[in-house]
Design an enzyme around this catalytic site. Structure first.
Site, PDB file in Angstrom:
ATOM      1  N   CYS A  85      -1.814   4.762   4.238  1.00 53.90           N
ATOM      2  CA  CYS A  85      -1.653   6.182   4.586  1.00 53.90           C
ATOM      3  C   CYS A  85      -0.174   6.544   4.634  1.00 53.90           C
ATOM      4  CB  CYS A  85      -2.338   6.456   5.923  1.00 53.90           C
ATOM      5  SG  CYS A  85      -2.410   8.198   6.379  1.00 53.90           S
TER       6      CYS A  85
ATOM      7  N   CYS B   3       6.979   2.911   9.474  1.00 51.66           N
ATOM      8  CA  CYS B   3       6.223   3.507   8.379  1.00 51.66           C
ATOM      9  C   CYS B   3       6.700   2.987   7.043  1.00 51.66           C
ATOM     10  CB  CYS B   3       6.333   5.032   8.413  1.00 51.66           C
ATOM     11  SG  CYS B   3       8.012   5.646   8.192  1.00 51.66           S
TER      12      CYS B   3
END
Length: 259
Positions: free
Chosen positions: A136, A246
């Site tokens: 994601c 991330c």
């Protein structure tokens, strides 16, 4: 704030393509050492002078990013700044963009993935942040960041060395192998206390969620408030997954790793 036109090939201020030659790497190392004791203003001014319209910044509107934006408005207001709008950001984050624009006149461009959140979740039979948060992040942040960096030779980040183990190694100036351009971190050697001291003193707009137990704010499905006893300011990110980054600032250079 005006936005320079982005080209497909990264160029320096004089139109030359930047490559990580020994000469460039030596220049960056010398600049990083020289700027180690410089102020954020001096570091940003150096970056703007050295890279001109090739300089950009990606911001998630964290306290560090907001402080840098306040400095940019004075030192290099023409710098192209963008946000990775994943579609999962808190409303308070989106509202902060407008407050920054109102106070400093800086228009932060919102770069979005090709697929909207409903389209993306439909394509993956549900929210991918539940089953595969790494993917994601890669699809909705890293891929979009590559788009934002296209045509640039240097980008600024708001990371601090005292935020995490990965970030503890951050140089003031260095070559970013993952994105193939120069990375400048004006607040790398600043502390959390120093950043917040300036925000309060200079009345820099910031996300009100920071006053509600959220020291680090990302996408709403993967962000929670920290609890009593948690000293890691990123403890509320991807809680319970072992994931801490991330991928934008991880030290692992393998494509897609660390996100």
């Amino acid at each position: 704030m005006s936005h320079a036109t982005m080209n497909s090939t990264p160029t320096s201020q004089n139109g030359m393509t930047l490559e990580p030659t020994p000469e460039l790497l030596e220049e960056l190392a010398e600049a990083s050492a020289r700027l180690e004791t410089a102020t954020p203003e001096e570091i940003i001014a150096w970056g703007a002078e050295r890279f001109g319209s090739g300089l950009t910044m990606a911001t998630a509107f964290g306290p560090e990013g907001c402080l840098i934006l306040s400095i940019l408005s004075r030192v290099a207001p023409e710098t192209y700044v963008f946000n990775l709008d994943t579609g999962y950001q808190f409303q308070a984050t989106l509202d902060l963009r407008d407050r920054i624009a109102e106070k400093y006149g800086l228009e932060v461009e919102m770069l979005r993935p090709e697929l909207s959140v409903p389209e993306y979740e439909a394509a993956h039979d549900g929210p991918l942040y539940v089953s595969n948060p790494n993917q994601c992040c890669f699809d909705r942040k890293i891929k979009v960041l590559h788009r934002g960096l296209a045509g640039r030779t240097a980008w600024m980040s708001g990371i601090r060395r005292d935020q995490s183990a990965d970030r503890a190694q951050a140089a003031i100036v260095g070559w970013d192998k993952k994105f193939n351009l120069v990375k400048i971190s004006p607040l790398a050697n600043s502390t959390k206390q120093e950043v917040w001291g300036r925000i309060v003193k200079e009345e820099v707009p910031y996300n009100p969620m920071h006053d509600q137990g959220y020291p680090s704010i990302g996408c709403w499905p993967c962000t929670r408030a920290v609890i009593d006893g948690e000293t890691d300011e990123r403890a509320g990110r991807w809680s319970g997954t072992g994931k801490t980054e991330c991928g934008l600032h991880s030290i692992d250079q393998q494509e897609g790793s660390g996100i």
